[in-house]
Design an enzyme around this catalytic site. Structure first.
Site, mmCIF file in Angstrom:
data_model
loop_
_atom_site.group_PDB
_atom_site.id
_atom_site.type_symbol
_atom_site.label_atom_id
_atom_site.label_comp_id
_atom_site.label_asym_id
_atom_site.label_seq_id
_atom_site.Cartn_x
_atom_site.Cartn_y
_atom_site.Cartn_z
ATOM 1 N N ASP A 126 41.223 11.482 -18.381
ATOM 2 C CA ASP A 126 39.875 10.675 -19.443
ATOM 3 C C ASP A 126 40.692 10.007 -20.644
ATOM 4 O OD1 ASP A 126 38.464 12.505 -18.779
ATOM 5 O OD2 ASP A 126 38.595 14.947 -19.334
ATOM 6 N N LYS A 131 31.370 15.748 -23.014
ATOM 7 C CA LYS A 131 32.256 15.145 -22.116
ATOM 8 C C LYS A 131 30.941 15.176 -21.321
ATOM 9 C CE LYS A 131 34.955 14.599 -18.215
ATOM 10 N NZ LYS A 131 36.386 15.470 -17.342
ATOM 11 N N LYS A 152 38.457 21.313 -13.743
ATOM 12 C CA LYS A 152 37.432 20.781 -12.626
ATOM 13 C C LYS A 152 35.727 21.821 -13.184
ATOM 14 C CE LYS A 152 38.759 17.983 -9.246
ATOM 15 N NZ LYS A 152 38.785 17.909 -7.878
ATOM 16 N N ASP A 177 35.279 15.691 -4.717
ATOM 17 C CA ASP A 177 37.093 14.342 -4.950
ATOM 18 C C ASP A 177 36.546 13.758 -5.610
ATOM 19 O OD1 ASP A 177 38.597 14.061 -3.432
ATOM 20 O OD2 ASP A 177 38.318 12.615 -2.975
HETATM 21 P P1 ITT Z 1 41.815 19.337 -5.954
HETATM 22 O O1 ITT Z 1 42.355 20.101 -5.666
HETATM 23 O O2 ITT Z 1 40.247 19.070 -6.573
HETATM 24 O O3 ITT Z 1 41.996 17.631 -5.214
HETATM 25 P P2 ITT Z 1 42.384 17.051 -8.241
HETATM 26 O O4 ITT Z 1 43.104 17.217 -9.485
HETATM 27 O O5 ITT Z 1 44.106 16.043 -7.318
HETATM 28 O O6 ITT Z 1 42.018 18.274 -7.658
HETATM 29 P P3 ITT Z 1 40.756 14.992 -6.864
HETATM 30 O O7 ITT Z 1 42.400 14.242 -5.893
HETATM 31 O O8 ITT Z 1 39.330 15.089 -6.975
HETATM 32 O O9 ITT Z 1 41.615 16.315 -8.408
HETATM 33 O O10 ITT Z 1 40.613 13.854 -8.439
HETATM 34 C C1 ITT Z 1 41.818 12.500 -8.366
HETATM 35 C C2 ITT Z 1 42.539 12.363 -9.893
HETATM 36 O O11 ITT Z 1 41.671 11.998 -11.007
HETATM 37 C C3 ITT Z 1 42.890 13.891 -10.036
HETATM 38 O O12 ITT Z 1 44.585 12.791 -10.704
HETATM 39 C C4 ITT Z 1 42.568 13.970 -11.572
HETATM 40 O O13 ITT Z 1 42.894 14.695 -12.182
HETATM 41 C C5 ITT Z 1 41.358 12.694 -11.847
HETATM 42 N N1 ITT Z 1 40.347 13.145 -12.618
HETATM 43 C C6 ITT Z 1 39.225 13.477 -11.987
HETATM 44 N N2 ITT Z 1 38.696 13.667 -12.435
HETATM 45 C C7 ITT Z 1 38.189 13.454 -13.527
HETATM 46 C C8 ITT Z 1 38.154 13.220 -14.740
HETATM 47 O O14 ITT Z 1 36.374 13.951 -14.730
HETATM 48 N N3 ITT Z 1 38.983 13.585 -15.835
HETATM 49 C C9 ITT Z 1 39.974 12.977 -15.809
HETATM 50 N N4 ITT Z 1 40.054 12.607 -14.486
HETATM 51 C C10 ITT Z 1 40.139 12.916 -13.778
#
Ligand code: ITT
Length: 187
Positions: free
Chosen positions: A145, A166, A13, A68
């Site tokens: 993705d 992307k 991210k 999030d």
């Molecule tokens: P944080 O520590 O920032 O919470 P996280 O990976 O747990 O990181 P989220 O809870 O925000 O992130 O994301 C929920 C899920 O969605 C998580 O499994 C991410 O890998 C996925 N995700 C988020 N953004 C994405 C993107 O741009 N492309 C693909 N998958 C994504």
């Protein structure tokens, strides 16, 4: 120059955020603070993200930005939504594709919420993109993705990520542009 901490467990991210922001934040340097923040259990992603920003601020004691995200699948009534991280870590992309086997309506959307918290002010920024769940996994990218195809593309997010395209399509890009405009306006 002041610092703004992006707090997350997910370095991917941060890399995307950095490449979208470049050095566009006025007199501010964006820094990465790698922490897995506790996430409260709720169906409400606003509430989850606000609480996440409060924990982030209590750790950094300096202005923070958190994000999030959630993937929502129409035919599964919005699942996994707020449970996206858990689902990714447990059944993963293969598991989602299995759940979708034989389902014709493959519409899905990604949501991003950024929360800025400087200890006195909490502000939310939203980004959303529509698309569909592919029938098989592609290479490239991270998270969901490889199985998500944005509406305006014929390629999966995985492939778009590989071609460095992307950010043009992503929920993250949309939300972040709103944050950048707002931030530069109040400074
Ligand atoms: P944080 O520590 O920032 O919470 P996280 O990976 O747990 O990181 P989220 O809870 O925000 O992130 O994301 C929920 C899920 O969605 C998580 O499994 C991410 O890998 C996925 N995700 C988020 N953004 C994405 C993107 O741009 N492309 C693909 N998958 C994504």
């Amino acid at each position: 120059m002041c610092s703004l901490f992006f707090v997350s467990s997910n370095y991917n991210k941060f890399l995307e955020i950095k490449s979208i922001m470049k050095n566009r934040l006025s007199s501010t340097k964006l820094k990465f603070y790698r922490v897995a923040l506790p996430e409260i259990q709720s169906n409400n992603i606003e509430l989850i993200s606000i609480e996440k920003s409060k924990s982030a601020y209590s750790i950094s004691k300096a202005p923070v930005l958190i994000e999030d995200d959630g993937l929502f699948i129409k035919s599964l009534n919005g699942f996994p939504g707020p449970y996206s991280s858990f689902i990714y870590d447990t059944i993963g992309n293969n598991g989602v594709l299995k759940l979708m086997k034989g389902i014709k309506d493959r519409k899905a959307w990604f949501k991003s919420i950024f929360v800025y918290n400087d200890g006195t002010m909490i502000k939310l920024f939203y980004g959303e993109i529509n698309g569909k769940i592919s029938s098989r996994m592609s290479d490239g990218g991270w998270g969901f993705d490889p199985i998500f195809i944005p509406e305006k593309s014929r390629m999966s997010m995985g492939k778009l990520h590989k071609k460095a395209e992307k950010n043009k399509y992503s929920h993250r890009g949309i939300a972040l542009e709103k944050f950048i405009d707002w931030y530069n306006n109040i400074r």
